[in-house]
Design a protein around this motif. Structure first.
Motif, PDB file in Angstrom:
ATOM      1  N   UNK A   6       0.833  -1.198   0.000  1.00  0.00           N
ATOM      2  CA  UNK A   6       0.000   0.000   0.000  1.00  0.00           C
ATOM      3  C   UNK A   6       0.872   1.253   0.000  1.00  0.00           C
ATOM      4  N   UNK A   7       1.906   1.261   0.826  1.00  0.00           N
ATOM      5  CA  UNK A   7       2.801   2.417   0.864  1.00  0.00           C
ATOM      6  C   UNK A   7       3.516   2.609  -0.474  1.00  0.00           C
ATOM      7  N   UNK A   8       3.915   1.527  -1.096  1.00  0.00           N
ATOM      8  CA  UNK A   8       4.597   1.618  -2.383  1.00  0.00           C
ATOM      9  C   UNK A   8       3.672   2.191  -3.436  1.00  0.00           C
ATOM     10  N   UNK A   9       2.447   1.717  -3.482  1.00  0.00           N
ATOM     11  CA  UNK A   9       1.474   2.227  -4.443  1.00  0.00           C
ATOM     12  C   UNK A   9       1.179   3.696  -4.175  1.00  0.00           C
ATOM     13  N   UNK A  10       1.037   4.077  -2.905  1.00  0.00           N
ATOM     14  CA  UNK A  10       0.768   5.458  -2.537  1.00  0.00           C
ATOM     15  C   UNK A  10       1.933   6.356  -2.957  1.00  0.00           C
ATOM     16  N   UNK A  12       4.181   5.781  -5.315  1.00  0.00           N
ATOM     17  CA  UNK A  12       4.235   5.832  -6.779  1.00  0.00           C
ATOM     18  C   UNK A  12       3.159   6.769  -7.328  1.00  0.00           C
ATOM     19  N   UNK A  13       1.979   6.748  -6.736  1.00  0.00           N
ATOM     20  CA  UNK A  13       0.894   7.624  -7.174  1.00  0.00           C
ATOM     21  C   UNK A  13       1.234   9.098  -6.947  1.00  0.00           C
ATOM     22  N   UNK A  14       1.799   9.405  -5.785  1.00  0.00           N
ATOM     23  CA  UNK A  14       2.187  10.788  -5.491  1.00  0.00           C
ATOM     24  C   UNK A  14       3.287  11.240  -6.442  1.00  0.00           C
ATOM     25  N   UNK A  15       4.245  10.355  -6.707  1.00  0.00           N
ATOM     26  CA  UNK A  15       5.333  10.692  -7.633  1.00  0.00           C
ATOM     27  C   UNK A  15       4.787  10.959  -9.039  1.00  0.00           C
ATOM     28  N   UNK A  16       3.836  10.165  -9.492  1.00  0.00           N
ATOM     29  CA  UNK A  16       3.231  10.370 -10.817  1.00  0.00           C
ATOM     30  C   UNK A  16       2.490  11.693 -10.884  1.00  0.00           C
ATOM     31  N   UNK A  17       1.773  12.036  -9.830  1.00  0.00           N
ATOM     32  CA  UNK A  17       1.031  13.296  -9.806  1.00  0.00           C
ATOM     33  C   UNK A  17       2.000  14.477  -9.851  1.00  0.00           C
TER      34      UNK A  17
END
Length: 106
Positions: A6-10, A12-17
């Motif tokens: 979950x932390x990894x996905x979170x 990665x999502x913040x980095x993409x944004x």
């Protein structure tokens, strides 16, 4: 394991944004006109430095090697040279190939 995923996905999502917003933020920077060049009262000694020492001349052994190589006359052609300019006198000049009388193109 679930928290790590979950932390990894979170992350990665913040980095993409953030990466997606980067070009938009870069486009909002105002294009300022360059300022007029400023006049500095710098002494001439520092304004245009000149080298204190002239470039050294070539040593005799090196200068002699260059001039003798350019005046050396070749009579043959290395294989696969495909050039009309002679470039060898012996097989050693061709790096082990045969120095021939005629041009050969490979």
């Amino acid at each position: 394991m679930s928290k790590l995923f979950t932390r990894t996905i979170l992350f990665a999502g913040i980095a993409c944004i953030l990466l997606a917003a980067l070009p938009a933020a870069a486009g909002q920077v105002s294009q300022a006109q360059p300022a007029a060049p400023c006049k500095l009262d710098v002494p001439a000694l520092f304004a245009s430095p000149t080298p204190a020492v002239a470039a050294p001349a070539l040593p005799e052994w090196l200068a002699g090697g260059i001039s003798s190589a350019s005046s050396h006359k070749f009579h043959g052609f290395c294989p696969c040279g495909c050039s009309s300019v002679p470039n060898c006198n012996t097989n050693a000049d061709c790096g082990g190939g045969t120095c021939g009388q005629f041009i050969s193109c490979c």
